[in-house]
Design a protein around this motif. Structure first.
Motif, PDB file in Angstrom:
ATOM      1  N   THR A 181       6.710 -16.286   3.330  1.00  0.00           N
ATOM      2  CA  THR A 181       5.800 -16.625   2.242  1.00  0.00           C
ATOM      3  C   THR A 181       4.681 -15.607   2.073  1.00  0.00           C
ATOM      4  OG1 THR A 181       4.550 -18.015   3.780  1.00  0.00           O
ATOM      5  CG2 THR A 181       6.222 -19.099   2.423  1.00  0.00           C
ATOM      6  N   SER A 182       4.487 -14.781   3.081  1.00  0.00           N
ATOM      7  CA  SER A 182       3.433 -13.776   3.017  1.00  0.00           C
ATOM      8  C   SER A 182       3.988 -12.449   3.505  1.00  0.00           C
ATOM      9  CB  SER A 182       2.230 -14.186   3.864  1.00  0.00           C
ATOM     10  OG  SER A 182       1.224 -13.205   3.806  1.00  0.00           O
ATOM     11  N   LYS A 183       3.781 -11.404   2.720  1.00  0.00           N
ATOM     12  CA  LYS A 183       4.335 -10.095   3.066  1.00  0.00           C
ATOM     13  C   LYS A 183       3.286  -9.002   2.930  1.00  0.00           C
ATOM     14  CE  LYS A 183       8.980 -11.379   1.430  1.00  0.00           C
ATOM     15  NZ  LYS A 183      10.053 -11.108   0.462  1.00  0.00           N
ATOM     16  N   VAL A 184       3.420  -8.007   3.778  1.00  0.00           N
ATOM     17  CA  VAL A 184       2.639  -6.782   3.683  1.00  0.00           C
ATOM     18  C   VAL A 184       3.625  -5.629   3.750  1.00  0.00           C
ATOM     19  CG1 VAL A 184       0.917  -5.297   4.770  1.00  0.00           C
ATOM     20  CG2 VAL A 184       0.570  -7.780   4.722  1.00  0.00           C
ATOM     21  N   ILE A 185       3.609  -4.767   2.744  1.00  0.00           N
ATOM     22  CA  ILE A 185       4.514  -3.612   2.709  1.00  0.00           C
ATOM     23  C   ILE A 185       3.682  -2.335   2.718  1.00  0.00           C
ATOM     24  CG2 ILE A 185       6.269  -2.372   1.384  1.00  0.00           C
ATOM     25  CD1 ILE A 185       7.245  -5.025   0.294  1.00  0.00           C
ATOM     26  N   GLY A 186       4.045  -1.432   3.601  1.00  0.00           N
ATOM     27  CA  GLY A 186       3.390  -0.133   3.665  1.00  0.00           C
ATOM     28  C   GLY A 186       4.383   0.977   3.390  1.00  0.00           C
ATOM     29  N   CYS A 187       4.045   1.835   2.417  1.00  0.00           N
ATOM     30  CA  CYS A 187       4.942   2.934   2.037  1.00  0.00           C
ATOM     31  C   CYS A 187       4.278   4.278   2.319  1.00  0.00           C
ATOM     32  CB  CYS A 187       5.306   2.846   0.555  1.00  0.00           C
ATOM     33  SG  CYS A 187       6.318   1.400   0.138  1.00  0.00           S
TER      34      CYS A 187
ATOM     35  N   THR B 135      11.762  11.311   1.369  1.00  0.00           N
ATOM     36  CA  THR B 135      10.303  11.483   1.372  1.00  0.00           C
ATOM     37  C   THR B 135       9.543  10.158   1.286  1.00  0.00           C
ATOM     38  OG1 THR B 135      10.289  11.747  -1.037  1.00  0.00           O
ATOM     39  CG2 THR B 135      10.462  13.757   0.290  1.00  0.00           C
ATOM     40  N   VAL B 136      10.273   9.048   1.363  1.00  0.00           N
ATOM     41  CA  VAL B 136       9.626   7.724   1.240  1.00  0.00           C
ATOM     42  C   VAL B 136      10.142   6.784   2.322  1.00  0.00           C
ATOM     43  CG1 VAL B 136       9.138   5.749  -0.261  1.00  0.00           C
ATOM     44  CG2 VAL B 136       9.490   8.012  -1.270  1.00  0.00           C
ATOM     45  N   ASN B 137       9.208   6.152   3.025  1.00  0.00           N
ATOM     46  CA  ASN B 137       9.593   5.130   3.993  1.00  0.00           C
ATOM     47  C   ASN B 137       8.668   3.924   3.823  1.00  0.00           C
ATOM     48  OD1 ASN B 137       9.132   3.814   6.912  1.00  0.00           O
ATOM     49  ND2 ASN B 137      11.219   4.623   6.784  1.00  0.00           N
ATOM     50  N   CYS B 138       9.267   2.754   3.521  1.00  0.00           N
ATOM     51  CA  CYS B 138       8.500   1.531   3.311  1.00  0.00           C
ATOM     52  C   CYS B 138       8.884   0.489   4.353  1.00  0.00           C
ATOM     53  CB  CYS B 138       8.736   0.971   1.911  1.00  0.00           C
ATOM     54  SG  CYS B 138       8.200   2.046   0.562  1.00  0.00           S
ATOM     55  N   GLN B 139       7.893   0.032   5.100  1.00  0.00           N
ATOM     56  CA  GLN B 139       8.091  -0.990   6.123  1.00  0.00           C
ATOM     57  C   GLN B 139       7.508  -2.317   5.617  1.00  0.00           C
ATOM     58  OE1 GLN B 139       9.570  -0.516   9.274  1.00  0.00           O
ATOM     59  NE2 GLN B 139      10.135   1.537   8.554  1.00  0.00           N
ATOM     60  N   ARG B 140       8.289  -3.385   5.799  1.00  0.00           N
ATOM     61  CA  ARG B 140       7.853  -4.716   5.358  1.00  0.00           C
ATOM     62  C   ARG B 140       7.538  -5.594   6.561  1.00  0.00           C
ATOM     63  NH1 ARG B 140      12.159  -7.736   1.823  1.00  0.00           N
ATOM     64  NH2 ARG B 140      13.327  -7.479   3.767  1.00  0.00           N
ATOM     65  N   HIS B 141       6.382  -6.238   6.530  1.00  0.00           N
ATOM     66  CA  HIS B 141       5.958  -7.189   7.551  1.00  0.00           C
ATOM     67  C   HIS B 141       5.883  -8.558   6.884  1.00  0.00           C
ATOM     68  CE1 HIS B 141       4.446  -3.872  10.226  1.00  0.00           C
ATOM     69  NE2 HIS B 141       4.417  -3.265   9.045  1.00  0.00           N
ATOM     70  N   GLN B 142       6.473  -9.575   7.508  1.00  0.00           N
ATOM     71  CA  GLN B 142       6.438 -10.906   6.916  1.00  0.00           C
ATOM     72  C   GLN B 142       6.464 -11.986   7.992  1.00  0.00           C
ATOM     73  OE1 GLN B 142       9.851 -11.405   4.358  1.00  0.00           O
ATOM     74  NE2 GLN B 142      11.217 -10.382   5.771  1.00  0.00           N
ATOM     75  N   ASN B 143       6.028 -13.179   7.605  1.00  0.00           N
ATOM     76  CA  ASN B 143       6.055 -14.283   8.557  1.00  0.00           C
ATOM     77  C   ASN B 143       7.438 -14.940   8.536  1.00  0.00           C
ATOM     78  OD1 ASN B 143       6.050 -15.674   6.145  1.00  0.00           O
ATOM     79  ND2 ASN B 143       3.997 -16.519   6.390  1.00  0.00           N
ATOM     80  N   ARG B 144       7.633 -15.931   9.373  1.00  0.00           N
ATOM     81  CA  ARG B 144       8.947 -16.561   9.487  1.00  0.00           C
ATOM     82  C   ARG B 144       9.370 -17.241   8.190  1.00  0.00           C
ATOM     83  NH1 ARG B 144       8.433 -19.267  15.569  1.00  0.00           N
ATOM     84  NH2 ARG B 144       8.403 -17.269  16.707  1.00  0.00           N
ATOM     85  N   LYS B 145       8.412 -17.823   7.497  1.00  0.00           N
ATOM     86  CA  LYS B 145       8.739 -18.514   6.247  1.00  0.00           C
ATOM     87  C   LYS B 145       8.917 -17.541   5.082  1.00  0.00           C
ATOM     88  CE  LYS B 145       6.132 -22.684   7.473  1.00  0.00           C
ATOM     89  NZ  LYS B 145       5.014 -23.585   7.062  1.00  0.00           N
TER      90      LYS B 145
ATOM     91  N   ILE C 293       0.841  -1.189   0.000  1.00  0.00           N
ATOM     92  CA  ILE C 293       0.000   0.000   0.000  1.00  0.00           C
ATOM     93  C   ILE C 293       0.878   1.242   0.000  1.00  0.00           C
ATOM     94  CG2 ILE C 293      -0.248  -0.254   2.516  1.00  0.00           C
ATOM     95  CD1 ILE C 293      -2.893   1.245   2.327  1.00  0.00           C
ATOM     96  N   PHE C 294       0.566   2.189  -0.886  1.00  0.00           N
ATOM     97  CA  PHE C 294       1.238   3.491  -0.951  1.00  0.00           C
ATOM     98  C   PHE C 294       0.224   4.578  -0.613  1.00  0.00           C
ATOM     99  CE2 PHE C 294       4.187   1.091  -3.507  1.00  0.00           C
ATOM    100  CZ  PHE C 294       5.403   1.762  -3.439  1.00  0.00           C
ATOM    101  N   GLN C 295       0.607   5.508   0.295  1.00  0.00           N
ATOM    102  CA  GLN C 295      -0.303   6.607   0.589  1.00  0.00           C
ATOM    103  C   GLN C 295       0.473   7.854   0.994  1.00  0.00           C
ATOM    104  OE1 GLN C 295      -3.575   5.518   3.077  1.00  0.00           O
ATOM    105  NE2 GLN C 295      -4.590   7.504   2.894  1.00  0.00           N
ATOM    106  N   GLY C 296      -0.003   9.001   0.490  1.00  0.00           N
ATOM    107  CA  GLY C 296       0.630  10.280   0.776  1.00  0.00           C
ATOM    108  C   GLY C 296       0.090  10.912   2.051  1.00  0.00           C
ATOM    109  N   THR C 297       0.954  11.597   2.765  1.00  0.00           N
ATOM    110  CA  THR C 297       0.536  12.211   4.034  1.00  0.00           C
ATOM    111  C   THR C 297      -0.323  13.451   3.825  1.00  0.00           C
ATOM    112  OG1 THR C 297       2.582  13.501   4.119  1.00  0.00           O
ATOM    113  CG2 THR C 297       2.579  11.361   5.247  1.00  0.00           C
TER     114      THR C 297
END
Length: 610
Positions: A252-258, A240-250, A193-197
């Motif tokens: 196999t599934s990721k959620v990235i927020g920018c 002006t950009v910061n992207c955080q990645r959330h993932q499980n141990r394997k 997901i990308f979103q501007g402040t």
């Protein structure tokens, strides 16, 4: 004189053969030498919907490639989002096929916000049809379909994440938050997901006129839905950009927020469009490039949710379906209690009544299954009845009981309104895909047959949904003079009696009915003129002949009888005497079933530059 004509014909044939041999690549090219961009249409709830396709230069048209479905924003369209993103060069580099759907009235009916105003459009049905259609029509790998969208279109990508996780491998939403009401995804589909402040249309902190969900709450939803609370790291950290990645141990599934600091309602890295209206566009990151690389990591469907959750869902749906079937059977039993003609006879095939919902209306159809399990590949045969005939009448007429087991056919009898303008108003494209989902062991081949007025329904399916079918047959039906541009060449059989006074062999221009010969000429128009028809059934008063073009994957069979009325030749069914004499020795039911059984389903894609 005859010798000269024969010699001339041979010389013409030889010249054509040499031309084909000299330039086969030009005629039947496999590699796309130049990128193609063209429009396609599909029917959803009786309405024609559009989408555009971009095929990258250099792809092999016999292979399958990843596809990115890109949804435009409010007040835009397919060409508008393509202009905004300029994704062609990146698609060429990644070998991505691009799909650009068009909303009705430039607004997607999904989620909430300024753009979600078109409440009359069934965009969920459109999305379902689109995801089923594109891998069948185009050189697309069905396991590598990705969705991304901008603004109002981002909510379509979110809808795909929520309800079509079994068909997409990953998703990306830009300039919007998560605002789908009923979202309980069965798959942990990777998403970014990308979103501007400084987005005034989709407030970063949520709220506003439409009570939009905040970026923080949206990320929390995706992280919890995908169960990726274990690992978190920073993948992009710019001014002006910061992207955080959330993932499980394997992993196999990721959620990235920018988070885009100071950015407005825009697509980072794309063309600047009305910054005085929509705010500043971020130029430090190219979102299209970022998402393409993100998509490249995944093959769908994603990781399923826990087995307990899946089993609970299955049990709930099974109980609901069982209850619905029982209710339908109770209603049917009460309605037909005193009608012995509708009661199944002991030892005979069992008719199961089911319902298909379209436009919030329920339409009945019956099915008959093989009595014994078979190791043979199964097939579905959709049979459209003529006026005044029931499902049982049709089952007896085409002698389906003989082929239920012999060919491992499941027969489907839609109860359609023969007076309707089009059968697709009741049983549309999604009906085919629903049948395939219900009977996966019989979904490899889909056949359609229409008798008498039911031939109109079969013709509609051939003209509009041919890509999803394996073969089509019509009997005792004069084809309509209507626009027909099937997206796929499918084997087709046409059978007609010369003495039929209900569906005339010679046609009826006033009723817009084609003659038998005009119908065959239309269906064989794309066959190589060097291919001659082969007569494989020849009797004194009946015959069947076939054209088979192996290069074009096109087979047309014509069968005709010299006498006989408006009835199916060779059928054991007792037709009304006022329909005319009944030919018994030409076994049309056996010919039609054998024709179906000899066909192999060909995956199809085609492009038409309009």
């Amino acid at each position: 004189m005859l010798y000269c004509r024969t010699l001339m014909a041979l010389l013409v044939s030889l010249a054509l053969s040499l031309t084909l041999l000299a330039s086969p690549f030009k005629v039947y090219a496999k590699t796309l030498e130049k990128a193609k961009y063209y429009k396609q249409t599909i029917k959803v709830n009786g309405k024609e919907r559009e989408y555009y396709v971009y095929l990258p230069k250099g792809i092999n048209l016999k292979k399958k490639y990843p596809a990115v479905v890109t949804f435009h924003g409010f007040e835009s369209d397919a060409n508008g989002i393509k202009w905004l993103l300029q994704p062609e060069k990146k698609a060429d580099a990644f070998n991505y096929v691009l799909i650009f759907p068009n909303a009705l009235n430039k607004s997607w009916n999904v989620g909430k916000g300024l753009g979600s105003k078109n409440k009359s459009a069934d965009d969920k049905a459109f999305l379902a049809t689109l995801l089923n259609t594109i891998p069948a029509r185009h050189p697309i790998n069905k396991h590598k379909i990705y969705t991304m969208g901008f603004s109002n279109g981002a909510q379509m990508a979110a809808l795909a994440y929520c309800q079509f996780g079994q068909q997409i491998a990953a998703a990306g939403i830009v300039a919007h938050s998560m605002n789908i009401k009923a979202c309980s995804p069965k798959y942990k589909t990777p998403i970014t997901i990308f979103q501007g402040t400084d987005d005034k249309y989709v407030p970063f902190d949520g709220g506003g006129k439409y009570n939009i969900r905040s970026y923080k709450d949206s990320m929390s939803f995706f992280v919890n839905a995908n169960n990726v609370k274990t690992h978190k790291d920073t993948v992009v950290n710019l001014k002006t950009v910061n992207c955080q990645r959330h993932q499980n141990r394997k992993k196999t599934s990721k959620v990235i927020g920018c988070i885009l600091k100071g950015a407005g309602h825009s697509w980072p890295g794309a063309r600047a469009f009305k910054p005085e209206v929509f705010g500043k566009a971020n130029t430090e990151i190219n979102t299209t490039d970022f998402l393409f690389k993100f998509f490249q990591q995944y093959t769908g469907p994603g990781e399923k949710k826990s087995n307990d959750e899946i089993n609970q869902t299955k049990q709930f749906l099974a109980a609901k379906a069982h209850k619905q079937v029982n209710n339908n059977q109770d209603k049917t039993a009460k309605a037909t209690n005193n009608k012995s003609a509708n009661k199944p006879k002991a030892g005979k095939v069992k008719f199961e009544k089911r319902l298909y919902t379209r436009n919030k209306k329920k339409h009945a159809f019956f099915i008959t299954k093989p009595l014994k399990p078979s190791k043979k590949p199964g097939s579905l045969v959709i049979v459209f009845n003529g006026k005044g005939y029931t499902a049982r009448n049709m089952h007896e007429m085409i002698e389906a009981s003989s082929f239920n087991n012999g060919y491992n056919f499941i027969y489907v009898y839609p109860q359609w309104n023969v007076n309707a303008k089009s059968v697709t108003d009741q049983f549309d494209e999604l009906f085919i895909h629903q049948l395939k989902a219900q009977f996966p062991d019989h979904a490899n081949r889909i056949f359609v047959m229409g008798y008498s007025h039911g031939g109109a329904a079969a013709q509609d399916y051939y003209c509009d949904y041919s890509y999803a079918l394996t073969a089509v047959a019509t009997a005792n039906f004069a084809w309509r003079d209507r626009e027909c541009s099937p997206t796929a060449h499918r084997p087709i059989l046409v059978l007609q009696n010369k003495a039929d006074n209900k569906q005339p062999y010679k046609g009826n221009p006033q009723a817009k009915q084609l003659s038998f010969r005009d119908t065959i000429n239309m269906l064989t128009a794309d066959i190589n003129p060097m291919i001659m028809k082969n007569t494989y059934i020849k009797g004194k008063d009946h015959r069947c002949a076939a054209w088979k073009d192996s290069i074009e994957k096109l087979t047309v069979v014509e069968c005709s009888t010299d006498w006989g009325g408006h009835n199916l030749a060779g059928s054991s069914f007792k037709f009304s005497k006022d329909l005319g004499p009944h030919m018994r020795h030409f076994k049309a039911p056996k010919v039609i079933a054998g024709f179906f059984n000899n066909q192999q389903h060909e995956d199809f894609f085609s492009f038409h530059q309009r």
